[in-house]
Write a protein that holds these residues in place. Structure first.
Motif, PDB file in Angstrom:
ATOM      1  N   SER A  55      43.783  42.988  35.983  1.00 22.94           N
ATOM      2  CA  SER A  55      43.327  44.173  34.935  1.00 22.94           C
ATOM      3  C   SER A  55      44.388  45.150  34.813  1.00 22.94           C
ATOM      4  CB  SER A  55      41.642  44.799  35.153  1.00 22.94           C
ATOM      5  OG  SER A  55      41.965  45.513  36.485  1.00 22.94           O
ATOM      6  N   HIS A  56      45.174  45.188  35.811  1.00 17.16           N
ATOM      7  CA  HIS A  56      46.393  46.053  35.788  1.00 17.16           C
ATOM      8  C   HIS A  56      47.645  45.435  35.271  1.00 17.16           C
ATOM      9  CE1 HIS A  56      44.389  49.233  38.093  1.00 17.16           C
ATOM     10  NE2 HIS A  56      43.857  48.345  38.943  1.00 17.16           N
ATOM     11  N   ALA A  57      47.466  44.039  34.852  1.00 14.46           N
ATOM     12  CA  ALA A  57      48.700  43.479  34.178  1.00 14.46           C
ATOM     13  C   ALA A  57      48.524  43.411  32.671  1.00 14.46           C
ATOM     14  CB  ALA A  57      48.841  42.094  34.864  1.00 14.46           C
ATOM     15  N   LEU A  58      49.414  42.896  31.939  1.00 13.37           N
ATOM     16  CA  LEU A  58      49.559  42.657  30.642  1.00 13.37           C
ATOM     17  C   LEU A  58      49.007  41.364  29.989  1.00 13.37           C
ATOM     18  CD1 LEU A  58      53.138  44.117  29.656  1.00 13.37           C
ATOM     19  CD2 LEU A  58      51.161  45.292  29.660  1.00 13.37           C
ATOM     20  N   PRO A  59      48.611  41.378  28.964  1.00 16.82           N
ATOM     21  CA  PRO A  59      47.892  39.919  28.411  1.00 16.82           C
ATOM     22  C   PRO A  59      48.948  38.783  28.691  1.00 16.82           C
ATOM     23  CG  PRO A  59      47.452  41.805  26.900  1.00 16.82           C
ATOM     24  CD  PRO A  59      48.362  42.330  27.958  1.00 16.82           C
ATOM     25  N   VAL A  65      49.912  33.512  34.528  1.00 17.66           N
ATOM     26  CA  VAL A  65      48.935  32.931  35.466  1.00 17.66           C
ATOM     27  C   VAL A  65      48.144  32.049  35.395  1.00 17.66           C
ATOM     28  CG1 VAL A  65      47.353  34.108  37.008  1.00 17.66           C
ATOM     29  CG2 VAL A  65      49.221  35.395  36.617  1.00 17.66           C
ATOM     30  N   SER A  66      47.711  31.759  34.387  1.00 21.35           N
ATOM     31  CA  SER A  66      46.695  30.733  33.806  1.00 21.35           C
ATOM     32  C   SER A  66      47.543  29.351  33.939  1.00 21.35           C
ATOM     33  CB  SER A  66      46.024  30.774  32.682  1.00 21.35           C
ATOM     34  OG  SER A  66      47.064  31.028  31.356  1.00 21.35           O
ATOM     35  N   TRP A  67      48.895  29.521  33.570  1.00 20.90           N
ATOM     36  CA  TRP A  67      49.831  28.181  33.572  1.00 20.90           C
ATOM     37  C   TRP A  67      50.106  27.694  35.026  1.00 20.90           C
ATOM     38  CZ3 TRP A  67      53.193  30.397  29.130  1.00 20.90           C
ATOM     39  CH2 TRP A  67      52.447  30.305  27.847  1.00 20.90           C
ATOM     40  N   ARG A  89      44.770  44.467  27.466  1.00 20.72           N
ATOM     41  CA  ARG A  89      44.868  44.706  26.049  1.00 20.72           C
ATOM     42  C   ARG A  89      45.318  46.259  26.198  1.00 20.72           C
ATOM     43  NH1 ARG A  89      41.517  44.712  22.565  1.00 20.72           N
ATOM     44  NH2 ARG A  89      39.836  43.669  23.448  1.00 20.72           N
ATOM     45  N   ARG A  90      44.344  47.071  26.760  1.00 20.62           N
ATOM     46  CA  ARG A  90      44.544  48.516  26.821  1.00 20.62           C
ATOM     47  C   ARG A  90      45.866  48.855  27.594  1.00 20.62           C
ATOM     48  NH1 ARG A  90      38.984  48.640  27.965  1.00 20.62           N
ATOM     49  NH2 ARG A  90      39.483  48.562  30.163  1.00 20.62           N
ATOM     50  N   ASN A  91      46.484  48.108  28.405  1.00 19.65           N
ATOM     51  CA  ASN A  91      47.656  48.307  29.068  1.00 19.65           C
ATOM     52  C   ASN A  91      48.838  48.246  28.162  1.00 19.65           C
ATOM     53  OD1 ASN A  91      46.246  48.950  31.470  1.00 19.65           O
ATOM     54  ND2 ASN A  91      46.401  46.806  32.088  1.00 19.65           N
ATOM     55  N   PHE A 112      51.814  36.937  21.734  1.00 18.27           N
ATOM     56  CA  PHE A 112      53.086  36.951  22.458  1.00 18.27           C
ATOM     57  C   PHE A 112      53.705  35.738  22.641  1.00 18.27           C
ATOM     58  CE2 PHE A 112      50.030  40.188  24.220  1.00 18.27           C
ATOM     59  CZ  PHE A 112      50.875  41.200  24.106  1.00 18.27           C
ATOM     60  N   ILE A 113      53.184  34.670  22.355  1.00 17.80           N
ATOM     61  CA  ILE A 113      54.124  33.352  22.547  1.00 17.80           C
ATOM     62  C   ILE A 113      54.664  32.948  21.210  1.00 17.80           C
ATOM     63  CG2 ILE A 113      53.890  30.967  23.099  1.00 17.80           C
ATOM     64  CD1 ILE A 113      53.571  32.826  25.446  1.00 17.80           C
TER      65      ILE A 113
END
Length: 666
Positions: A55-59, A65-67, A89-91, A112-113
């Motif tokens: 939750s402290h990262a970016l989307p 990470v999911s990859w 998203r807020r970040n 982003f991709i």
């Protein structure tokens, strides 16, 4: 949640005894064991702890990470991780929420991709929020549909249906990629779906469908405008961030080089500030691959940069000194041939000669003198013939491309170039209407035209000079002025007729008509034949206007070509029909004034120097040049100046102005 290594493990042999050497198989380390173990330990963390970390990262970080593996993908791709995606998203500078029907991971991937959402191969820099996709130029031709193009291809009574369907679609008014005209674009799949729904719905269901589509379209357009505004702000902030990082890196490199004792070298090269006031070195320094990065500076990069800069600059200085010696040798050789009428190449062609390049590119820092070039003297005559053959072939490829391949020998090529019909004109010295929409402007005047006949296009200045990019893009701080002209603004080059000389049908038709009127065959008449025949021409279209002021104009064929293009470009057929051949001054008229062609000369003292005027100068201009530049009040032809190659012995008659003869006195 442990991660299993799916790779087949290699069986190890039994442990080696003290007397035996360990087997080769046992000594090979297993790659990736440490990284896999680290991921295993990270994935073993509690589920809520992982979500709190993400939750402290970016989307985009969560997407990466999911990859990594299936275990972590199962953590971030569940419905319970929706709050983590929203926090991410807020970040990202309060990134807008997804479109209706789009998941959080899909929204992050779309934003982003940078990859096409249809072929999944090509890179697409900017997303289209109105169409909610990224599409490459190749896929846009198959998956996009334009409203105006579709309407133009349909009968008139079916065009209203197209407007109705596009009114219900999420469309975008733009100039989309390869398309040249602005139009309204939509996805082809959406268009076919809406068309099918309208075809099979009836009554109130059609009305409900249209209202739902209109409401959805308004909602999506508002959200697309919001997303586009957020995206553009992010691009601006990212550009500023990259510019600041590059400036910091450039400043750090400059300060580090100065601290290492290279400040004097930087001042010589023009980098007396981190930005650099000298435009050439600003380009060279800022755009260097090791400087223009936005990563922090490291000692390894700095050492490589210092070595490359010093090595390049020292080598350029050595080559520049050798080029100056080659220029001295070549100028003395050309000045010894002042009595000949041959057209010799310039220093730009001489430096491309293989033996000359071998001397200039000689390894080491040994100095070169003029005697080092003496072995080249026996090869100069062969070099001249080779150069002349190549030049003639290049020009003939433009003047007569249909027969260029047929004339392979130097004699046949030269004979073809001498034909009057193989005349060209300079694109840079001419300004004429090239497209029909320019006709209205050019009818008011403004046409300029520079015809070139043999051998004028072998000495025309536009074909021998180009923009001096070295003036602004220096290499290692060394300003090479060996081939510079006009105060270093231009660079002397080899003859480049391609892109400089043109041959158009309007000029060919005009020259053919003049040759036929002179009583010659266009397939055999040469430029010298037309000059020596002494035939003058009178423009019948301009005759009435001239007679009103009691005057007439007789022009040579060269001047008539220029006159026909400049004054009668739009009515060339009528111009040729009204053209009249004059063998002598008509009865009742007398010559009031005759205009001759200006003979062009070149300064011997400026041959192949930056002060040379390509294309020559008139005699008055040349004498003024010798007095001001070379401080010589007495000028001698053959010593201080000579006639430009191709100039006749006497000036050519261009135009004769006639007036009424005085009535004889009784």
């Amino acid at each position: 949640m442990a991660i299993t290594d799916r790779r087949k493990r290699r069986r190890t042999t039994a442990a080696a005894t003290s007397d035996d050497k360990p087997s080769k198989q046992a000594l090979v380390p297993r790659r990736g064991r440490k990284s896999v173990a680290a991921v295993n330990r990270f994935a073993d963390l509690p589920f809520d702890v992982l979500l709190e970390i993400f939750s402290h990262a970016l989307p985009l970080d969560i997407l990466h990470v999911s990859w990594v593996c299936h275990s972590l993908r199962g953590v971030v791709m569940t419905k319970s991780s929706r709050g983590t995606w929203k926090a991410a998203r807020r970040n990202a500078d309060n990134m807008p929420e997804p479109f209706p029907g789009m998941s959080e991971p899909g929204w992050a991937h779309f934003v982003f991709i940078k990859i096409c959402n249809f072929c999944w191969k090509k890179k697409v820099a900017k997303p289209d929020f109105h169409l909610r996709c990224r599409i490459c130029p190749a896929c846009s031709e198959h998956h996009l549909i334009a409203r105006n193009d579709l309407k133009n291809s349909m009968p008139v009574h079916d065009r209203t249906q197209v407007d109705v369907i596009f009114l219900l679609l999420d469309a975008h008014d733009t100039v989309y990629q390869r398309c040249k005209l602005k139009d309204t674009y939509a996805l082809l799949g959406d268009y076919e779906d809406v068309e099918t729904e309208l075809r099979y719905r009836t009554g109130s269901t059609t009305k409900d469908f249209i209202l739902d589509r209109l409401e959805s379209k308004v909602r999506n357009q508002k959200h697309a405008d919001l997303c586009l505004h957020w995206y553009n702000i992010g691009l601006v902030l990212r550009r500023k961030e990259i510019a600041i990082a590059k400036t910091d890196r450039r400043t750090a490199i400059y300060e580090k080089l100065s601290a290492l004792g290279y400040k004097d070298d930087l001042d010589i090269m023009g980098i007396n500030t981190p930005i650099g006031y000298r435009r050439g070195m600003r380009h060279e320094f800022e755009d260097h691959p090791l400087v223009k990065q936005n990563r922090p500076l490291t000692d390894r990069v700095l050492a490589e940069k210092v070595r490359n800069m010093c090595r390049t600059r020292e080598r350029k200085l050595i080559e520049l000194e050798r080029k100056k010696v080659a220029l001295t040798f070549f100028r003395s050789f050309k000045q010894s041939l002042l009595t000949t009428t041959r057209l010799y190449p310039s220093i730009a062609d001489f430096l491309l000669l293989a033996p000359v390049k071998a001397i200039i590119d000689r390894p080491g820092d040994d100095s070169v003198s003029v005697p080092d070039f003496d072995p080249i003297l026996p090869q100069m005559d062969a070099f001249y013939h080779t150069w002349r053959t190549e030049v003639h072939a290049r020009v003939l490829a433009i003047a007569d491309p249909a027969h260029a391949s047929e004339h392979t020998s130097p004699e046949s090529t030269l004979a073809r170039l001498r034909l009057a019909t193989n005349s060209l004109f300079c694109e840079y010295c001419s300004f004429y209407p090239d497209v029909p929409r320019d006709y209205r402007y050019f009818r008011k005047g403004g046409i300029t035209f520079k015809p070139l006949f043999y051998p004028e296009y072998l000495t025309h200045h536009c074909a021998f000079k180009g923009w001096n990019h070295e003036q602004y893009h220096l290499t290692g701080g060394v300003d090479d002025t060996t081939c510079s002209i006009d105060g270093n603004l231009y660079l002397r080059t080899s003859l480049t007729p391609q892109g400089t000389y043109l041959k158009k049908s309007f000029m060919t038709t005009l020259v053919d008509g003049l040759v036929v009127m002179a009583g010659m065959d266009p397939s055999t008449a040469t430029v010298d034949d037309m000059d020596s025949c002494g035939v003058l021409f009178e423009c019948g279209v301009c005759r009435d206007a001239a007679l009103q002021i009691q005057a007439r104009h007789l022009r040579s064929w060269r001047e008539m070509v220029t006159h026909g293009v400049k004054k009668h470009f739009f009515d060339s057929a009528a111009f040729l029909e009204e053209l009249t051949k004059m063998a002598d001054v008509p009865e009742g008229w007398e010559v009031s004034r005759t205009v001759y062609e200006d003979l062009m000369y070149e300064c011997v003292h400026c041959l192949d120097l930056s002060t040379e005027k390509l294309g020559g100068q008139t005699l008055v201009q040349l004498r003024a040049h010798i007095r001001s530049v070379h401080e010589q009040d007495q000028q001698v032809e053959g010593v201080d100046y000579r006639r430009l190659y191709g100039m006749p012995d006497t000036p050519r008659r261009m135009t004769m102005f006639l007036k009424r003869s005085a009535a004889p006195s009784l």
